[in-house]
Design a protein around this motif. Structure first.
Motif, PDB file in Angstrom:
ATOM      1  N   GLU A  62       0.827  -1.209   0.000  1.00  0.00           N
ATOM      2  CA  GLU A  62       0.000   0.000   0.000  1.00  0.00           C
ATOM      3  C   GLU A  62       0.862   1.260   0.000  1.00  0.00           C
ATOM      4  O   GLU A  62       0.546   2.247  -0.662  1.00  0.00           O
ATOM      5  N   ILE A  63       1.934   1.215   0.758  1.00  0.00           N
ATOM      6  CA  ILE A  63       2.815   2.380   0.844  1.00  0.00           C
ATOM      7  C   ILE A  63       3.630   2.520  -0.432  1.00  0.00           C
ATOM      8  O   ILE A  63       3.778   3.616  -0.971  1.00  0.00           O
ATOM      9  N   GLN A  64       4.130   1.414  -0.939  1.00  0.00           N
ATOM     10  CA  GLN A  64       4.893   1.458  -2.186  1.00  0.00           C
ATOM     11  C   GLN A  64       4.036   2.008  -3.331  1.00  0.00           C
ATOM     12  O   GLN A  64       4.527   2.735  -4.185  1.00  0.00           O
ATOM     13  N   ALA A  65       2.742   1.673  -3.343  1.00  0.00           N
ATOM     14  CA  ALA A  65       1.845   2.152  -4.395  1.00  0.00           C
ATOM     15  C   ALA A  65       1.476   3.623  -4.212  1.00  0.00           C
ATOM     16  O   ALA A  65       1.233   4.329  -5.185  1.00  0.00           O
ATOM     17  N   ALA A  66       1.441   4.092  -2.973  1.00  0.00           N
ATOM     18  CA  ALA A  66       0.993   5.461  -2.693  1.00  0.00           C
ATOM     19  C   ALA A  66       2.097   6.497  -2.819  1.00  0.00           C
ATOM     20  O   ALA A  66       1.809   7.686  -2.969  1.00  0.00           O
ATOM     21  N   ALA A  67       3.346   6.093  -2.758  1.00  0.00           N
ATOM     22  CA  ALA A  67       4.458   7.044  -2.800  1.00  0.00           C
ATOM     23  C   ALA A  67       5.579   6.503  -3.670  1.00  0.00           C
ATOM     24  O   ALA A  67       5.944   5.334  -3.566  1.00  0.00           O
TER      25      ALA A  67
END
Length: 99
Positions: A62-67
């Motif tokens: 989720e974090i890799q996709a968001a930033a």
């Protein structure tokens, strides 16, 4: 329990990033799975647990996709902590979480 906290944290961070937040600080109980509330633990154990949680959190999908890599910074207390992280998470995993 800690994996569940990490997944919940990742979802919250991703939502905050999607809402345009640029500076976030995550607090968590890093020794929840290995220590009871009355157990003694060393500062090194806490720092190691914090480091591991931070690196693992930065790798959550989720974090890799968001930033993008340029937008996501994983900060350590000082250069010594960063060096310990490089030693504990050698190679690609550290690189993925920190660059």
């Amino acid at each position: 329990a800690l994996a569940s906290i990490r997944r919940s944290s990742a979802a919250a961070v991703a939502a905050a990033l999607s809402d345009g937040k640029e500076l976030l600080e995550i607090e968590f109980p890093p020794l929840i799975e290995s220590k009871g509330q009355f157990d003694d633990f060393s500062n090194v154990e806490v720092l190691d647990a914090n480091r591991d949680f931070g690196v693992q959190l930065a790798l959550e999908p989720e974090i890799q996709a968001a930033a993008s890599k340029a937008e996501l910074w994983l900060c350590f207390a000082d250069e010594g902590e960063a060096q310990l992280a490089r030693e504990a998470w050698p190679g690609a995993m550290y690189g993925e979480a920190t660059t």
